[in-house]
Design a protein around this motif. Structure first.
Motif, short mmCIF file in Angstrom:
data_model
loop_
_atom_site.label_atom_id
_atom_site.label_comp_id
_atom_site.label_asym_id
_atom_site.label_seq_id
_atom_site.Cartn_x
_atom_site.Cartn_y
_atom_site.Cartn_z
N ASN A 4 0.83 -1.21 0.00
CA ASN A 4 0.00 0.00 0.00
C ASN A 4 0.86 1.25 0.00
N THR A 5 0.39 2.30 -0.66
CA THR A 5 1.07 3.60 -0.67
C THR A 5 0.05 4.69 -0.35
N TYR A 6 0.44 5.58 0.53
CA TYR A 6 -0.43 6.68 0.97
C TYR A 6 0.27 8.00 0.69
N GLU A 7 -0.44 8.91 0.03
CA GLU A 7 0.12 10.25 -0.19
C GLU A 7 -0.35 11.17 0.92
N LEU A 8 0.59 11.90 1.50
CA LEU A 8 0.27 12.89 2.53
C LEU A 8 0.22 14.26 1.87
N LEU A 9 -0.91 14.95 2.02
CA LEU A 9 -1.12 16.23 1.37
C LEU A 9 -0.82 17.39 2.31
N ASN A 10 -0.28 18.45 1.72
CA ASN A 10 0.02 19.67 2.49
C ASN A 10 -1.29 20.25 3.03
N GLU A 11 -1.41 20.36 4.35
CA GLU A 11 -2.65 20.84 4.95
C GLU A 11 -2.91 22.30 4.58
N ILE A 12 -4.16 22.60 4.22
CA ILE A 12 -4.54 23.98 3.92
C ILE A 12 -4.46 24.81 5.19
N GLY A 13 -3.83 25.97 5.07
CA GLY A 13 -3.72 26.87 6.21
C GLY A 13 -2.61 26.55 7.17
N THR A 14 -1.76 25.58 6.84
CA THR A 14 -0.62 25.24 7.70
C THR A 14 0.67 25.46 6.93
N GLN A 15 1.75 25.44 7.65
CA GLN A 15 3.07 25.61 7.06
C GLN A 15 3.87 24.33 7.25
N GLY A 16 4.16 23.64 6.14
CA GLY A 16 5.05 22.49 6.18
C GLY A 16 4.47 21.24 6.79
N ILE A 17 3.15 21.15 6.97
CA ILE A 17 2.55 19.96 7.56
C ILE A 17 1.80 19.18 6.48
N TYR A 18 2.13 17.89 6.37
CA TYR A 18 1.52 16.98 5.40
C TYR A 18 0.80 15.88 6.17
N SER A 19 -0.41 15.52 5.76
CA SER A 19 -1.17 14.59 6.58
C SER A 19 -2.09 13.70 5.75
N THR A 20 -2.56 12.62 6.40
CA THR A 20 -3.55 11.71 5.83
C THR A 20 -4.37 11.13 6.97
N VAL A 21 -5.62 10.78 6.68
CA VAL A 21 -6.46 10.10 7.67
C VAL A 21 -6.74 8.66 7.23
N ASN A 22 -6.06 8.22 6.19
CA ASN A 22 -6.32 6.89 5.62
C ASN A 22 -5.37 5.81 6.11
N LEU A 23 -4.42 6.17 6.93
CA LEU A 23 -3.37 5.23 7.34
C LEU A 23 -3.44 4.95 8.83
N LEU A 24 -3.62 3.68 9.19
CA LEU A 24 -3.57 3.24 10.58
C LEU A 24 -2.50 2.16 10.69
N PRO A 25 -1.41 2.43 11.41
CA PRO A 25 -0.30 1.47 11.47
C PRO A 25 -0.72 0.11 12.02
N GLU A 26 -0.07 -0.94 11.51
CA GLU A 26 -0.34 -2.30 11.94
C GLU A 26 0.96 -2.94 12.45
N LYS A 27 0.80 -3.91 13.32
CA LYS A 27 1.95 -4.64 13.84
C LYS A 27 2.54 -5.54 12.75
N ASP A 28 3.85 -5.76 12.83
CA ASP A 28 4.59 -6.63 11.91
C ASP A 28 4.56 -6.14 10.47
N VAL A 29 4.32 -4.86 10.27
CA VAL A 29 4.36 -4.25 8.94
C VAL A 29 5.43 -3.17 8.94
N GLU A 30 6.29 -3.17 7.90
CA GLU A 30 7.33 -2.14 7.80
C GLU A 30 6.81 -0.98 6.97
N TYR A 31 7.10 0.24 7.42
CA TYR A 31 6.64 1.45 6.74
C TYR A 31 7.84 2.24 6.23
N THR A 32 7.70 2.77 5.03
CA THR A 32 8.76 3.57 4.40
C THR A 32 8.23 4.97 4.11
#
Length: 259
Positions: A49-77
């Protein structure tokens, strides 16, 4: 500068994951470091799976997503593409035991600490495995603890001396004093050994400069790697952690508290 932490909070099924990016300013300038607002930020996992983090409107330098919930035994890059460079970092989720109890105590003044109401917790460290911890203690929603060299002894810890044992009356901060009516929040965070080592060095060098992610006097290398030009480094650390949170509203007249 990369501030990136994926969080799995016990009891929550959905939450925002954020990455903050900034360029390095002058260490002695008392101003916010310049933020990076035109980067491509993605997080991929070992399940494909790949998730794109988008630059939040009205913020400076903050990128976020609400679609990603970390799981055990999974490596994230984490991958950051910016200004002709590509930065990556890898981490696996580190689990944490629950906080079994949270309560207030009253301590009298001594030669090292101020008198007042403080917050303690109980928890049981898992047996037959090595665990590393990081604690955050918030007062009315604000984390005001300065991560100085002294706090490196209790804000972070290895279970080397208490593996598999029940810990009673642990003080995430021996310095923090609360007032009646305050809301205290303890975040018990499971971290990797590499992140523990990084935080220890960061605390030792931060001293009284202010916040945890202020630029330290000399660069401390985290796990961010530049794949295009290794000589162009990025400070910071990408962590993937499990967190248990407990709150308590501070009451007056406890254990001899004169208030």
């Amino acid at each position: 500068m990369v501030e990136a932490q994926l969080e799995l909070i016990k009891g929550k099924v959905n939450q925002k994951q954020s990455v903050k990016l900034s360029t390095l300013g002058n260490y002695f300038d008392n101003v916010q470091t310049p933020r990076v607002n035109n980067a491509l930020v993605t997080i991929s996992d070992s399940k494909g799976n790949t998730y794109e983090l988008l630059n939040e409107i009205g913020t400076q330098g903050i990128y976020s997503t609400v679609n990603l919930l970390p799981e055990k035994d999974v490596e994230y890059t984490l991958t950051i593409i910016w200004n002709g460079q590509e930065y990556t970092a890898k981490e696996k989720l580190v689990s944490v035991p629950e906080i079994e109890n949270i309560y207030q105590i009253f301590e009298e003044e001594n030669q090292f600490e101020d008198e007042g109401i403080k917050v303690s917790i109980d928890f049981t460290d898992p047996a037959n495995e090595t665990n590393y911890y990081f604690w955050e203690l918030l007062q009315n929603g604000k984390n005001s603890i300065i991560p100085d060299p002294g706090n490196s002894q209790n804000l972070i810890a290895s279970d080397k001396l208490f593996n598999g044992k029940s810990i009673v009356g642990y003080l995430p901060s021996e310095e923090k004093v609360f007032n009646p009516g305050d809301l205290a929040l303890v975040r018990q965070i499971g971290i990797s050994k590499a992140y523990y080592d990084y935080l220890f060095l960061l605390f030792e060098q931060t001293g009284q400069t202010g916040q945890l992610f202020d630029i330290p006097p000399s660069g401390i290398k985290g796990n961010i790697v530049n794949k295009v030009n290794p000589d162009v480094e990025a400070l910071g650390y990408f962590s993937v952690v499990e967190i248990d949170e407990k709150t308590i509203t501070i009451k007056p007249n406890i254990n001899g508290d004169p208030k």
